[in-house]
Design a protein around this motif. Structure first.
Motif, mmCIF file in Angstrom:
data_model
loop_
_atom_site.group_PDB
_atom_site.id
_atom_site.type_symbol
_atom_site.label_atom_id
_atom_site.label_comp_id
_atom_site.label_asym_id
_atom_site.label_seq_id
_atom_site.Cartn_x
_atom_site.Cartn_y
_atom_site.Cartn_z
ATOM 1 N N ILE A 26 115.271 77.853 2.920
ATOM 2 C CA ILE A 26 115.861 77.300 1.695
ATOM 3 C C ILE A 26 116.893 76.234 2.047
ATOM 4 C CG2 ILE A 26 117.270 77.846 -0.320
ATOM 5 C CD1 ILE A 26 115.976 80.642 -0.296
ATOM 6 N N ALA A 27 117.719 76.518 3.063
ATOM 7 C CA ALA A 27 118.749 75.559 3.465
ATOM 8 C C ALA A 27 118.135 74.249 3.940
ATOM 9 C CB ALA A 27 119.620 76.168 4.554
ATOM 10 N N TRP A 29 115.305 72.964 3.113
ATOM 11 C CA TRP A 29 114.739 72.255 1.959
ATOM 12 C C TRP A 29 115.823 71.588 1.125
ATOM 13 C CZ3 TRP A 29 114.282 74.501 -3.344
ATOM 14 C CH2 TRP A 29 113.593 73.632 -4.212
ATOM 15 N N ARG A 30 116.928 72.306 0.884
ATOM 16 C CA ARG A 30 117.992 71.786 0.024
ATOM 17 C C ARG A 30 118.925 70.820 0.742
ATOM 18 N NH1 ARG A 30 118.991 74.658 -4.650
ATOM 19 N NH2 ARG A 30 120.356 72.864 -5.068
ATOM 20 N N ALA A 31 118.984 70.880 2.059
ATOM 21 C CA ALA A 31 119.896 70.004 2.813
ATOM 22 C C ALA A 31 119.522 68.539 2.678
ATOM 23 C CB ALA A 31 119.908 70.405 4.288
ATOM 24 N N GLU A 34 121.856 66.653 0.629
ATOM 25 C CA GLU A 34 123.229 66.524 1.122
ATOM 26 C C GLU A 34 123.369 65.468 2.209
ATOM 27 O OE1 GLU A 34 124.385 71.269 0.460
ATOM 28 O OE2 GLU A 34 124.092 70.459 2.473
ATOM 29 N N TYR A 81 124.322 73.877 2.442
ATOM 30 C CA TYR A 81 123.005 73.996 3.080
ATOM 31 C C TYR A 81 123.004 73.359 4.460
ATOM 32 C CZ TYR A 81 121.722 75.296 -1.657
ATOM 33 O OH TYR A 81 121.666 75.928 -2.874
ATOM 34 N N THR A 82 123.591 72.179 4.571
ATOM 35 C CA THR A 82 123.723 71.560 5.889
ATOM 36 C C THR A 82 124.626 72.399 6.778
ATOM 37 O OG1 THR A 82 123.460 69.384 4.858
ATOM 38 C CG2 THR A 82 124.331 69.440 7.104
ATOM 39 N N MET A 84 124.913 75.654 6.759
ATOM 40 C CA MET A 84 124.109 76.768 7.274
ATOM 41 C C MET A 84 123.292 76.332 8.489
ATOM 42 S SD MET A 84 122.569 78.644 3.903
ATOM 43 C CE MET A 84 123.613 79.090 2.517
ATOM 44 N N ILE A 115 124.865 82.357 7.020
ATOM 45 C CA ILE A 115 124.514 82.520 5.611
ATOM 46 C C ILE A 115 125.670 83.142 4.831
ATOM 47 C CG2 ILE A 115 122.922 83.589 3.969
ATOM 48 C CD1 ILE A 115 120.728 83.358 6.078
ATOM 49 N N VAL A 119 128.154 80.881 2.590
ATOM 50 C CA VAL A 119 128.039 81.057 1.140
ATOM 51 C C VAL A 119 129.362 81.528 0.535
ATOM 52 C CG1 VAL A 119 126.960 82.455 -0.668
ATOM 53 C CG2 VAL A 119 125.557 81.440 1.128
#
Length: 231
Positions: A26-27, A29-31, A34, A81-82, A84, A115, A119
């Motif tokens: 997930i990180a 993908w979402r990074a 950012e 995310y980055t 992580m 994580i 978070v």
């Protein structure tokens, strides 16, 4: 806090490998949202800094070492995310090249530090941001206090991840029937102290970057409205 091989049993280790892989997927993908040409070099510097500070560690319990984590610092500077991914890369390199943390415990270590720590640290920072931003101004000393609180909470939360994993499938430490309560007390007490140190380092680092280049601080850059940083 690095966990070594044998602290938790195989099923528990496998469970947290799955958790770590899912979280990092997930990180990754979402990074993408950012990172850009301006922030990618910053992420590399953050990872290098975390790697350096994590190399200084000391034993807390048999099979567990304590050190600065850097999760809140990474999240505030380059995004959660980055952040992580930065912490995870450091942990993987340490485990493979320096035998710092066991390979079978790598999933648990990533879960705890990359994580949970990130978070919770970033969540505290975001929760406090509206309280410290007033009239579109964010003074450096207030930003330092926010960073301190985020790092302290993230560090303590990450240490409680070790307690959770030990509760699920922990082996007795060094042949002793170490109770869950004793493990929790040791981890909490040690990481409150570590969290204070990490909070101070995080506060100094974040305020230094914000003073020189506030546009590189993710927490400031993504504020709901434009924020002017003042000393």
């Amino acid at each position: 806090m690095h966990m070594s091989d044998g602290l938790i049993n195989a099923p528990t280790s496998l469970l947290f490998v799955v958790v770590a892989v899912a979280g990092l997927s997930i990180a990754a993908w979402r990074a993408r949202s950012e990172l850009d040409e301006r922030t990618a070099p910053m992420a590399g510097l953050v990872a290098a800094f975390i790697f350096a500070v994590q190399m200084v560690n000391f034993p807390i319990l048999p099979g567990v070492s304590g050190h600065l984590l850097g999760g809140a610092l990474a999240a505030i500077l380059v995004g959660p995310y980055t952040g992580m991914l930065c912490v995870s890369i450091v942990l993987i390199v340490q485990a493979l090249l320096f035998a710092d943390g066991g390979l079978t415990a790598l999933g648990a270590n990533i879960t705890n530090m990359a994580i949970i720590g990130v978070v919770v640290g970033y969540g505290v920072a975001v929760a406090l941001r509206p309280l410290v931003v007033r009239q579109q101004r964010l003074r450096l000393r207030v930003l330092g206090g926010l960073a301190f609180a985020a790092a302290l909470c993230g560090t303590v939360a990450a240490s409680m991840g070790v307690v959770l994993e030990y509760a699920i499938g922990g082996h007795a430490m060094s042949g002793d029937s170490t109770s869950l309560g004793a493990v929790a007390a040791y981890m909490l007490g040690a990481h409150v102290l570590i969290g204070i140190g990490e909070g101070l380092i995080t506060a100094v680092t974040v305020t230094a970057v914000a003073k020189a280049r506030p546009d590189l601080v993710y927490l400031i850059r993504t504020a709901p409205r434009r924020v002017e940083v003042r000393a």
